[in-house]
Design an enzyme around this catalytic site. Structure first.
Site, PDB file in Angstrom:
ATOM      1  N   LYS A 171      -8.489  -6.033   2.965  1.00 50.97           N
ATOM      2  CA  LYS A 171      -7.198  -5.551   3.467  1.00 50.97           C
ATOM      3  C   LYS A 171      -6.959  -6.158   4.843  1.00 50.97           C
ATOM      4  CE  LYS A 171      -4.785  -1.217   4.601  1.00 50.97           C
ATOM      5  NZ  LYS A 171      -4.942   0.270   4.655  1.00 50.97           N
TER       6      LYS A 171
ATOM      7  N   GLY B 137       0.408  -6.039  -1.827  1.00 49.47           N
ATOM      8  CA  GLY B 137       0.669  -5.817  -0.409  1.00 49.47           C
ATOM      9  C   GLY B 137      -0.048  -6.836   0.454  1.00 49.47           C
TER      10      GLY B 137
ATOM     11  N   ASP C  37      -0.831  10.054   1.830  1.00 55.78           N
ATOM     12  CA  ASP C  37      -0.142   9.013   1.063  1.00 55.78           C
ATOM     13  C   ASP C  37      -0.687   8.952  -0.363  1.00 55.78           C
ATOM     14  OD1 ASP C  37       1.802   7.075   0.774  1.00 55.78           O
ATOM     15  OD2 ASP C  37       0.540   5.440   1.500  1.00 55.78           O
TER      16      ASP C  37
END
Length: 650
Positions: free
Chosen positions: A385, A370, A477
């Protein structure tokens, strides 16, 4: 009959040893006689979890004299500790200074007692009793530690092992007439009257909470509850407020012994008095200069801190405010520097140059998955991230959680030029669970014991955020790609980007991953911890079957296939159906069908369409712990997959 003198002397010596305050107790490995108290009983008339406090005395048990060390011990930032005591985070507590430490008090469904879980990493020489009586100053008892950690052997603890220490606490009922309750450890000489004075309450309230003063408490189980009538930190009890005066330079404590007045008519007395007066004036001048110097350094530090975050808006004005970047997708919300001061306090603020250098300019070679990159910074490895500035909620949640089965946030960075925000996490060596299950070669090396331990780790992480945070955290999630495996194949929950605090909330903005979304959330937008339980059930099916949550061919959810092929048949034939449905990589091994079937039964309960009928993660963790115990006799030595790809005995 009068006891012999030696026995009487020995009894007196033992009584004196037991009467010592907790910080002064021996730190030897000796184990005392069992105490009768394992905490405060859960109450049916009380709402859990709640805000509670512990009265902690600074500077004992080897804990450094700083708010950061005390906060780390109780899984709180130093901002939270300082704020609870209405002190500046730059202040230094005095040795023995009483402090209120904030706790999130809960009552897990299978626990008879209320407690706040504290994750502690075992050091050399530590035992349950030593940590309880020294570092934690008898705010818990070793018997309670054994009960909360049933799978650990108290006499065989590994250095680095994470142990849950239950800090005794309680939530108030309406009859208690209190905003919160403080866990207080009685010291020699304490009486209900003296404690009532120290906390500005009436002694009768202590009797109501703890029973009569005589006969119900002793110094082997010295914890009592004290009510707070007003909100902290707007109001502090005298025991905390009076000791905090000494940390405020502008308000020195009054002397309890007045200076003697000397009346003399001789010249020597005048000269002496003049010298003393000049000395006092000089001392005051020197003190003033020191205070001005401290104030100057504090203002400079505050300016650097404000600059570190205010650049996100490209504007250092507006009273220190900054806004989300327009491209962040989070709306035009505004935040004060003070709003995130506790995050800055707990986490390192990285420079953009450090992250760019550590990731090769965020090169694809460093890309993990990602928008997460592997970074090498100062000899350490991190996972970075990259995101737009919409990380406020994620930071708020991450700053209040601390558990070995949650990926640890190390710091963050804001790029003032692009509006990007970077969250810097610990690097988890073996990557995500889905990659192991979908890769046939890796799946063959992921034996049933390893999968069962992954399921347990994930259950413990979810149990923590569901039961021991306030407001409760819903991850929203949970999926195999958000379960990371370290070098010992222990699981950690990652990616709190969609997480929310609160319970029984309703939203019209449905987000999530197909195959894991709970029916009630998809239909009505209902956000509860039970939606995480549903997604957890799907992950259990992935661990058993080695298949993805949604079929690539038909688009059918894995839970729907399991419902048709596993759940609808007779219970007595479940093992046979599981054997035909499980991952071929497991079928190749010596894998007990009964253990696998028990996990499938847990998954079935987690996937119930009615969220009220799904188990809590406390129940799930308990059931899987029993399955792991029964499997231990069957499977022999446990193994784990090392980060190098080989097999290592655990």
């Amino acid at each position: 009959m009068t006891p012999p003198p030696r026995l009487a002397l020995l009894a007196l010596l033992l009584w004196c040893l037991c009467a010592l305050p907790a910080p002064a107790r021996s730190q030897s490995g000796a184990t005392p006689s069992p105490a009768s108290n394992e905490g405060f009983n859960c109450s049916a008339n009380t709402t859990y979890p709640c805000q509670a406090y512990a009265l902690y005395r600074a500077g004992f048990g080897g804990v450094p004299l700083e708010y950061a060390a005390i906060g780390d011990l109780f899984a709180a930032s130093r901002f939270m500790v300082a704020h609870a005591n209405n002190l500046s985070i730059s202040a230094v507590p005095a040795a023995g200074q009483p402090l209120l430490v904030p706790l999130q008090c809960g009552c897990p469904s299978r626990s008879p007692n209320a407690y706040a879980p504290m994750q502690y990493q075992i050091n050399a020489g530590d035992t349950f009793w030593i940590v309880s009586t020294t570092k934690l100053q008898n705010l818990t008892q070793y018997q309670a530690v054994e009960r909360v950690n049933p799978t650990l052997v108290p006499t065989n603890l590994d250095i680095g092992q994470i142990v849950t220490f239950p800090i005794f606490c309680q939530c108030p009922t309406a009859a208690d007439n209190a905003t919160a309750l403080v866990t207080y450890v009685m010291q020699p000489g304490d009486t209900y009257a003296s404690i009532a004075t120290a906390f500005a309450v009436d002694a009768q309230s202590l009797v109501s909470l703890n029973g009569p003063e005589q006969g119900t408490r002793n110094l082997s189980s010295p914890e009592i509850l004290v009510p707070l009538r007003r909100q902290v930190p707007e109001w502090l009890p005298p025991i905390v407020r009076l000791n905090n005066v000494s940390t405020t330079p502008a308000s020195p404590p009054p002397s309890t012994t007045p200076a003697p007045t000397v009346v003399t008519n001789n010249r020597d007395g005048v000269v002496t008095g003049l010298a003393i007066g000049l000395g006092v004036v000089g001392g005051l001048w020197l003190l003033q200069m020191l205070l001005l110097g401290c104030l100057w350094r504090r203002l400079k530090a505050r300016g650097r801190r404000a600059e570190a975050v205010a650049v996100a808006s490209g504007d250092g004005g507006e009273g220190g405010r900054f806004t989300k970047a327009a491209s962040g997708g989070g709306g035009g919300g505004r935040f004060l520097v003070s709003d995130i001061s506790e995050w800055l306090d707990k986490y390192k603020v990285f420079k953009v140059e450090e992250l760019e250098g550590g990731t090769g300019g965020f090169d694809d070679e460093h890309l993990i998955q990602g928008s997460v990159y592997k970074a090498y910074i100062d000899g350490e490895v991190f996972a970075v991230k990259k995101m737009k500035w919409d990380a406020c909620e994620e930071l708020k949640i991450l700053q209040k959680v601390n558990h070995s089965n949650l990926v640890k946030l190390e710091g963050f960075c804001i790029n003032s030029d692009t509006g990007d925000c970077y969250l810097v996490y610990e690097y988890v060596e073996n990557g995500s669970l889905d990659l192991w299950l979908m890769d046939r070669d890796r799946a063959r090396r992921l034996d049933w014991r390893a999968r069962l331990h992954i399921a347990l780790d994930l259950a413990h992480g979810l149990q923590y955020i569901h039961e021991h945070t306030w407001p409760r955290v819903v991850h929203k999630d949970i999926k195999s790609s958000n379960v990371l495996l370290d070098d010992h194949m222990r699981a950690k929950i990652a990616n709190f980007g969609l997480a929310k605090t609160g319970h029984n909330a309703v939203t019209t903005h449905i987000v999530g991953t197909q195959g894991y979304i709970a029916p009630e959330y998809l239909a009505d937008g209902l956000v509860t911890t039970k939606m995480d339980v549903f997604a957890y059930g799907v992950v259990l099916l992935e661990l058993v079957s080695g298949r993805e949550a949604v079929s690539d061919d038909s688009g059918e959810p894995l839970w729907a296939d399991a419902d048709e092929r596993l759940f609808r048949g007779r219970e007595e034939r479940l093992e046979a159906r599981v054997a035909a449905w499980m991952d071929p990589a497991l079928a190749e091994q010596t894998c007990p069908p009964g253990s696998v079937a028990s996990v499938v039964s847990v998954a079935k309960a987690c996937l119930h369409r009615d969220p009220a009928k799904r188990p809590s993660m406390v129940d799930v963790a308990y059931t899987l712990s029993k399955a792991d115990e029964s499997f231990g006799d069957y499977s022999g030595e446990s193994v784990s997959v090392a980060s190098s790809g080989g097999i290592a005995a655990r």
